[in-house]
Scaffold this motif. Structure first.
Motif, PDB file in Angstrom:
ATOM      1  N   ALA A  81      -0.408  38.016  29.068  1.00 34.28           N
ATOM      2  CA  ALA A  81      -0.944  37.224  30.015  1.00 34.28           C
ATOM      3  C   ALA A  81      -0.298  37.272  31.368  1.00 34.28           C
ATOM      4  CB  ALA A  81      -1.088  35.680  29.409  1.00 34.28           C
ATOM      5  N   LYS A  82       0.992  37.134  31.448  1.00 35.64           N
ATOM      6  CA  LYS A  82       1.711  37.116  32.655  1.00 35.64           C
ATOM      7  C   LYS A  82       1.688  38.811  33.461  1.00 35.64           C
ATOM      8  CE  LYS A  82       5.912  35.745  33.557  1.00 35.64           C
ATOM      9  NZ  LYS A  82       5.927  34.409  34.577  1.00 35.64           N
ATOM     10  N   GLY A  83       1.489  39.654  32.603  1.00 37.70           N
ATOM     11  CA  GLY A  83       1.503  41.129  33.241  1.00 37.70           C
ATOM     12  C   GLY A  83       2.989  41.433  33.279  1.00 37.70           C
ATOM     13  N   ARG A  84       3.911  40.874  32.516  1.00 33.98           N
ATOM     14  CA  ARG A  84       5.173  40.969  32.521  1.00 33.98           C
ATOM     15  C   ARG A  84       5.906  42.090  31.686  1.00 33.98           C
ATOM     16  NH1 ARG A  84       9.174  35.714  32.273  1.00 33.98           N
ATOM     17  NH2 ARG A  84      11.165  36.564  32.083  1.00 33.98           N
ATOM     18  N   PRO A  85       6.985  42.759  32.046  1.00 34.93           N
ATOM     19  CA  PRO A  85       7.661  43.914  31.590  1.00 34.93           C
ATOM     20  C   PRO A  85       8.106  43.229  30.145  1.00 34.93           C
ATOM     21  CG  PRO A  85       8.071  43.796  33.664  1.00 34.93           C
ATOM     22  CD  PRO A  85       7.393  42.628  33.674  1.00 34.93           C
ATOM     23  N   PRO A 113       8.394  31.303  29.667  1.00 35.39           N
ATOM     24  CA  PRO A 113       8.605  31.826  31.091  1.00 35.39           C
ATOM     25  C   PRO A 113       7.817  31.066  31.937  1.00 35.39           C
ATOM     26  CG  PRO A 113       6.789  33.215  30.111  1.00 35.39           C
ATOM     27  CD  PRO A 113       7.277  32.124  29.143  1.00 35.39           C
ATOM     28  N   SER A 114       8.203  31.335  33.529  1.00 33.20           N
ATOM     29  CA  SER A 114       7.230  30.452  34.304  1.00 33.20           C
ATOM     30  C   SER A 114       5.764  30.942  33.922  1.00 33.20           C
ATOM     31  CB  SER A 114       7.748  30.978  35.467  1.00 33.20           C
ATOM     32  OG  SER A 114       8.001  32.102  35.910  1.00 33.20           O
ATOM     33  N   ALA A 115       4.984  30.121  34.340  1.00 37.81           N
ATOM     34  CA  ALA A 115       3.463  30.313  33.911  1.00 37.81           C
ATOM     35  C   ALA A 115       2.731  30.838  35.097  1.00 37.81           C
ATOM     36  CB  ALA A 115       2.879  28.655  33.611  1.00 37.81           C
ATOM     37  N   ASN A 116       3.432  32.020  35.852  1.00 34.75           N
ATOM     38  CA  ASN A 116       2.526  32.899  36.947  1.00 34.75           C
ATOM     39  C   ASN A 116       2.392  34.212  36.419  1.00 34.75           C
ATOM     40  OD1 ASN A 116       5.707  32.465  37.049  1.00 34.75           O
ATOM     41  ND2 ASN A 116       5.389  34.260  38.402  1.00 34.75           N
ATOM     42  N   ARG A 117       1.483  34.749  37.243  1.00 36.53           N
ATOM     43  CA  ARG A 117       1.141  36.284  36.684  1.00 36.53           C
ATOM     44  C   ARG A 117       2.633  36.734  37.425  1.00 36.53           C
ATOM     45  NH1 ARG A 117      -3.637  38.464  36.120  1.00 36.53           N
ATOM     46  NH2 ARG A 117      -2.349  40.329  35.414  1.00 36.53           N
ATOM     47  N   PRO A 124       4.741  33.800  43.029  1.00 36.59           N
ATOM     48  CA  PRO A 124       5.449  32.476  43.235  1.00 36.59           C
ATOM     49  C   PRO A 124       5.237  31.905  42.125  1.00 36.59           C
ATOM     50  CG  PRO A 124       4.516  32.945  45.121  1.00 36.59           C
ATOM     51  CD  PRO A 124       3.769  33.836  44.552  1.00 36.59           C
ATOM     52  N   SER A 125       6.282  31.183  41.534  1.00 39.03           N
ATOM     53  CA  SER A 125       6.496  30.381  40.325  1.00 39.03           C
ATOM     54  C   SER A 125       5.249  29.064  40.398  1.00 39.03           C
ATOM     55  CB  SER A 125       7.427  29.769  39.805  1.00 39.03           C
ATOM     56  OG  SER A 125       8.507  30.909  39.523  1.00 39.03           O
ATOM     57  N   PRO A 126       4.577  28.430  39.624  1.00 38.08           N
ATOM     58  CA  PRO A 126       3.704  27.519  39.681  1.00 38.08           C
ATOM     59  C   PRO A 126       4.425  26.164  39.504  1.00 38.08           C
ATOM     60  CG  PRO A 126       3.643  28.285  37.440  1.00 38.08           C
ATOM     61  CD  PRO A 126       4.662  29.227  38.105  1.00 38.08           C
ATOM     62  N   LEU A 177      12.182  24.476  41.544  1.00 39.31           N
ATOM     63  CA  LEU A 177      12.691  25.993  41.264  1.00 39.31           C
ATOM     64  C   LEU A 177      13.097  25.946  39.763  1.00 39.31           C
ATOM     65  CD1 LEU A 177      14.986  26.437  44.453  1.00 39.31           C
ATOM     66  CD2 LEU A 177      12.858  27.264  43.947  1.00 39.31           C
ATOM     67  N   GLU A 178      13.086  27.248  39.281  1.00 40.13           N
ATOM     68  CA  GLU A 178      13.598  27.641  37.910  1.00 40.13           C
ATOM     69  C   GLU A 178      15.055  26.802  37.620  1.00 40.13           C
ATOM     70  OE1 GLU A 178      12.780  29.730  40.106  1.00 40.13           O
ATOM     71  OE2 GLU A 178      10.946  30.621  39.504  1.00 40.13           O
ATOM     72  N   SER A 179      15.288  26.847  36.093  1.00 39.01           N
ATOM     73  CA  SER A 179      16.578  26.455  35.861  1.00 39.01           C
ATOM     74  C   SER A 179      17.668  27.272  36.350  1.00 39.01           C
ATOM     75  CB  SER A 179      16.554  26.165  34.329  1.00 39.01           C
ATOM     76  OG  SER A 179      16.487  27.550  33.879  1.00 39.01           O
ATOM     77  N   LYS A 212      11.025  42.617  41.462  1.00 39.52           N
ATOM     78  CA  LYS A 212      10.938  41.736  42.629  1.00 39.52           C
ATOM     79  C   LYS A 212      10.050  40.536  42.226  1.00 39.52           C
ATOM     80  CE  LYS A 212       8.461  41.672  46.880  1.00 39.52           C
ATOM     81  NZ  LYS A 212       6.979  42.436  47.867  1.00 39.52           N
ATOM     82  N   HIS A 213      10.437  39.280  42.556  1.00 39.81           N
ATOM     83  CA  HIS A 213      10.179  38.207  42.130  1.00 39.81           C
ATOM     84  C   HIS A 213       9.395  37.107  43.319  1.00 39.81           C
ATOM     85  CE1 HIS A 213      11.804  37.953  38.310  1.00 39.81           C
ATOM     86  NE2 HIS A 213      11.412  36.808  38.067  1.00 39.81           N
ATOM     87  N   TYR A 214       8.769  36.146  43.019  1.00 38.41           N
ATOM     88  CA  TYR A 214       8.366  35.031  43.726  1.00 38.41           C
ATOM     89  C   TYR A 214       7.740  35.351  44.998  1.00 38.41           C
ATOM     90  CZ  TYR A 214      12.328  34.006  40.908  1.00 38.41           C
ATOM     91  OH  TYR A 214      13.496  33.569  39.999  1.00 38.41           O
TER      92      TYR A 214
HETATM   93 MG    MG Z   1       9.453  33.264  36.359  1.00 32.74          MG
END
Ligand code: MG
Ligand code: AMP
Length: 345
Positions: free
Chosen positions: A58-62, A144-148, A152-154, A181-183, A237-239
């Protein structure tokens, strides 16, 4: 699939029914977008390898980037990790709250949840709906954060809907996230801890409990190519919004001059509300308050998403200090900008 979107906080009875429904989805191996005090999470059962696979898809995350496992009480960490006395000292000081602790993993957690690592990241969120959902599900929730991946994180349920509509079973709208911001993510060492990702629980706060607190180099220096970081997430690369983020290291006066000399019509400047009067006539994005790391953290991800919504091609932002309460903000910004900083004197 159709994503069910429900608003919480309207009526306690319907809230309980919505949370029970979300818990059932989690137990059945589905995905739920859930509010926490940091950012919105994409939750699934931490005991299901198949559900973890759905998160990555769903995230397209490695799939080598491990997930944080959320529990409703600090002691529930024992179900998933080999817990040390230092964990309980940290829990007494900071949990429930925005602190994630990495510890050796038990076999109850499938290795796909931890990206193949022998350790697991554990967090006990303070958000009342997050805790209610974990309790109702009866299993720890990997989220994890609920973004693609990469965006940027939601920090609102609308952000989750924008990224995940049609990809997950349900979104629980609990309003905007308090922190934004994340934990803070830490790894325990023999005599203290190492901060792998800075957050609202700062170095100074940890040092009161932990003795020695180290900050991983990748927190302030984007990891060099080929280097093996302590936390797999630090190599990506993030956010980053689609807009280019230009970080300017300068005083307020010099920042104002630099922006006015360089800004083009399709570009915007992110400014704390107390400095907005200096940029009248330009396209501005609201960035909290100069003197408040909390307010700036709260608005950062919404600001980056807003820039894309208005079709902005470049955002100018003043670089915050790389220390204290501003460290988490600095860390997210250098990642969002790909490490590009303009020094102006
Ligand atoms: Mg994240
Ligand atoms: P997110 O899922 O977006 O909140 O990001 C979680 C962060 O925690 C990522 O940077 C992960 O790499 C990191 N993380 C999670 N589990 C571990 C672990 N077992 N060891 C090291 N880092 C971890």
């Amino acid at each position: 699939m159709t994503t069910e979107y429900v608003k919480l906080g309207v009526n306690p009875e319907t809230d309980a029914a919505h949370i029970a429904r979300a818990a059932e989805i989690i137990r059945d191996g589905g995905l739920v977008g859930m509010p926490t005090e940091t950012v919105y999470g994409l939750g699934a059962s931490a005991f299901s390898a198949e559900a973890a696979g759905k998160i990555y898809a769903a995230k397209g995350r490695p799939s080598d980037n491990p997930l944080i496992v959320h529990v409703s009480e600090p002691a529930e960490a024992e179900n998933i990790a080999y817990v040390s006395p230092l964990y309980y000292k940290l829990a007494a000081a900071f949990m429930p709250g925005p602190l994630t602790v990495i510890m050796p993993k038990k076999d109850t957690v499938p290795s796909s949840v931890t990206g193949g690592l022998a350790s697991v990241a554990v967090r006990c969120p303070s958000h009342k709906y997050a805790r209610a959902l974990i309790r109702a599900a009866g299993v720890p929730i990997a989220a994890p954060s609920a973004n693609r991946s990469g965006s940027p994180s939601p920090t609102t349920a609308q952000h989750v809907l924008a990224d995940m509509d049609g990809r997950i079973e349900m979104i629980l709208d609990g309003g905007p996230c308090e922190i934004g911001l994340e934990s803070t993510v830490i790894k325990l060492t023999d005599d203290g801890c190492i901060i792998l990702r800075p957050g609202a629980v700062t170095e100074i706060m940890l040092a009161r409990v932990c003795g020695t607190v180290e900050i991983a180099r990748a927190v302030t220096d984007p990891a060099e190519a080929g280097e093996k970081p302590l936390s797999p997430g630090m190599k990506y690369k993030h956010y980053a919004p689609r807009a280019e983020v230009v970080l300017v290291e300068a005083s307020d006066d010099v920042f104002e001059m630099y922006v006015k000399a360089n800004i083009a019509p399709s570009e915007a400047v992110a400014v704390p509300d107390d400095l907005a009067h200096r940029f009248v006539g330009l396209s501005t994005l609201s960035a909290g308050q100069t003197a408040s790391a909390t307010a700036q953290s709260h608005s950062l991800f919404a600001l980056l998403r807003r820039a894309d919504e208005i079709g902005c091609s470049r955002i100018y932002m003043k670089l915050p200090p790389a220390s204290g309460e501003y460290l988490a903000l600095y860390n997210r910004l250098i990642r969002a900008s790909g490490g590009k900083i303009v020094h102006v004197t």
